[in-house]
Design an enzyme around this catalytic site. Structure first.
Site, PDB file in Angstrom:
ATOM      1  N   GLU A  21       0.837  -1.197   0.000  1.00  0.00           N
ATOM      2  CA  GLU A  21       0.000   0.000   0.000  1.00  0.00           C
ATOM      3  C   GLU A  21       0.875   1.251   0.000  1.00  0.00           C
ATOM      4  OE1 GLU A  21      -1.767   2.844   2.997  1.00  0.00           O
ATOM      5  OE2 GLU A  21      -1.534   0.812   3.794  1.00  0.00           O
ATOM      6  N   LYS A 152      -5.955   0.525  12.801  1.00  0.00           N
ATOM      7  CA  LYS A 152      -5.121   1.540  13.434  1.00  0.00           C
ATOM      8  C   LYS A 152      -5.664   1.885  14.810  1.00  0.00           C
ATOM      9  CE  LYS A 152      -5.482   3.334   9.629  1.00  0.00           C
ATOM     10  NZ  LYS A 152      -5.914   4.498   8.885  1.00  0.00           N
TER      11      LYS A 152
HETATM   12  N1  PSU Z   1      -1.845   2.409   8.116  1.00  0.00           N
HETATM   13  C1  PSU Z   1      -0.809   3.199   8.476  1.00  0.00           C
HETATM   14  N2  PSU Z   1      -0.793   4.469   7.999  1.00  0.00           N
HETATM   15  C2  PSU Z   1      -1.748   4.935   7.131  1.00  0.00           C
HETATM   16  C3  PSU Z   1      -2.813   4.087   6.729  1.00  0.00           C
HETATM   17  C4  PSU Z   1      -2.803   2.834   7.273  1.00  0.00           C
HETATM   18  O1  PSU Z   1       0.061   2.792   9.243  1.00  0.00           O
HETATM   19  O2  PSU Z   1      -1.664   6.065   6.692  1.00  0.00           O
HETATM   20  C5  PSU Z   1      -3.833   4.547   5.727  1.00  0.00           C
HETATM   21  C6  PSU Z   1      -4.304   3.329   4.950  1.00  0.00           C
HETATM   22  O3  PSU Z   1      -4.067   3.607   3.597  1.00  0.00           O
HETATM   23  C7  PSU Z   1      -5.775   3.235   5.235  1.00  0.00           C
HETATM   24  C8  PSU Z   1      -6.116   4.688   5.410  1.00  0.00           C
HETATM   25  O4  PSU Z   1      -6.451   2.635   4.182  1.00  0.00           O
HETATM   26  O5  PSU Z   1      -5.022   5.154   6.194  1.00  0.00           O
HETATM   27  C9  PSU Z   1      -7.463   4.888   6.036  1.00  0.00           C
HETATM   28  O6  PSU Z   1      -7.870   6.206   5.823  1.00  0.00           O
HETATM   29  P1  PSU Z   1      -9.414   6.567   5.988  1.00  0.00           P
HETATM   30  O7  PSU Z   1      -9.689   6.342   7.443  1.00  0.00           O
HETATM   31  O8  PSU Z   1      -9.544   8.012   5.574  1.00  0.00           O
HETATM   32  O9  PSU Z   1     -10.158   5.606   5.104  1.00  0.00           O
END
Ligand code: PSU
Ligand code: MN
Length: 293
Positions: A21, A152
């Site tokens: 990712e 997270k």
């Molecule tokens: N895990 C990490 N750092 C990140 C993310 C995940 O350690 O920045 C990112 C991933 O890409 C995940 C996104 O899909 O954050 C989720 O963002 P949102 O809550 O806006 O969907």
């Protein structure tokens, strides 16, 4: 979609490939350590005997597998956007550079024919006000193995776990029966199943395919040498209070919370984040090999 030559060749020959990712590179970690960690993940996959394929949007083109130079440029690009499913097409049409979230990466990796994908933590349900990541619904309809260290820690873990159940997303703990909490190896919440080896994880995914289940298989891998659950919880509460007070919401929320957590913890959460990203890349490579073998 442009698939790098080595990735296309490996896929054609049934060799193990692991998708990585890129929002974690563009928005998850601060520069310049984001590039160091991206390289470490790429290395961990390669040393694990699989081919790494970072997925991102470059000048509007979906790219599966970046060169070292392209990875460097993406990591250094402070204008890079965050592509989830709801803005992916608009960013492509606008010829933008973007990191892809778990939702977008899973979708694109599956379309490219990749079976395994590694990340740090998946998105999920935020603490109030209402905000749920597209990751959850995307994972419910994308048959791919996703290795992470849980959701997270900035999220409502219990609500996210309930949503995964509701959406029928397959979940197994890797050598654990408790939900790992990203920066912490454990949490008070129980998982419905566990596996003890990459081969067992591969066997679960094969069973899923045989059953015709549409969802991803989430393999939750606890971070080694993580932080205490209660300690991270206190930082998360403080960061969320600040986000609410400053009116931060939408796609800016996750990056803001991760940054504040790093500051509040004196860099401890970033250290755990780096470690778990590399550990997940390593495990993903082993699962990809088990699936290919
Ligand atoms: N895990 C990490 N750092 C990140 C993310 C995940 O350690 O920045 C990112 C991933 O890409 C995940 C996104 O899909 O954050 C989720 O963002 P949102 O809550 O806006 O969907
Ligand atoms: Mn959101």
């Amino acid at each position: 979609m442009r698939i790098a030559d080595d990735v296309a060749e490996a896929l054609e020959n049934g060799q193990p490939v692991v998708a990585l990712e890129s929002t974690v590179i563009t928005h998850g970690l601060a520069r310049p350590e984001n590039l160091e960690v991206a390289r470490a993940m790429v290395d961990a996959v390669a040393r694990g005997g699989a081919l790494p394929a970072v997925i991102a949007l470059l000048e509007g083109e979906v790219r599966v597998g970046l060169s070292e130079g392209e990875l460097e440029a993406l990591a250094e690009n402070t204008d890079a956007e965050k592509a989830s499913l709801w803005n992916l097409a608009a960013l492509a049409a606008g010829k933008k550079d973007a990191g892809t979230t778990v939702a977008a990466t899973a979708f694109l990796a599956h379309r490219a024919g990749i079976a395994v994908f590694a990340t740090g933590g998946i998105g999920g349900v935020h603490l109030a006000p209402f905000d749920e990541s597209a990751d959850l619904v995307a994972l419910s309809k994308t048959p791919i193995v996703v290795v992470s260290s849980g959701m997270k820690s900035i999220l409502d873990l219990e609500a996210t776990l309930e949503r995964l159940e509701t959406l029928g997303v397959a979940v197994v703990g890797y050598r654990t029966s408790q939900l790992p909490a990203f920066h912490s190896p454990t949490s008070p919440y129980s998982l419905p199943a566990r596996v003890e080896s990459p081969e067992e994880a591969a066997a679960v995914f094969k069973a899923q395919r045989a059953l015709g289940l549409p969802s991803a298989l989430l393999v939750f891998n606890p971070v080694s040498e993580g932080l205490p659950f209660e300690q991270v919880g206190a930082w998360v509460e403080a960061a969320n209070r600040e986000a609410r007070a400053q009116g931060i919401h939408g796609k800016a929320l996750t990056p803001f919370l991760l940054r504040r957590l790093a500051e509040l913890s004196g860099g401890e959460t970033d250290r755990a984040n780096r470690r778990l990203l590399v550990e997940n890349a390593r495990l993903a490579a082993a699962i990809a090999r088990a699936l290919a073998g």
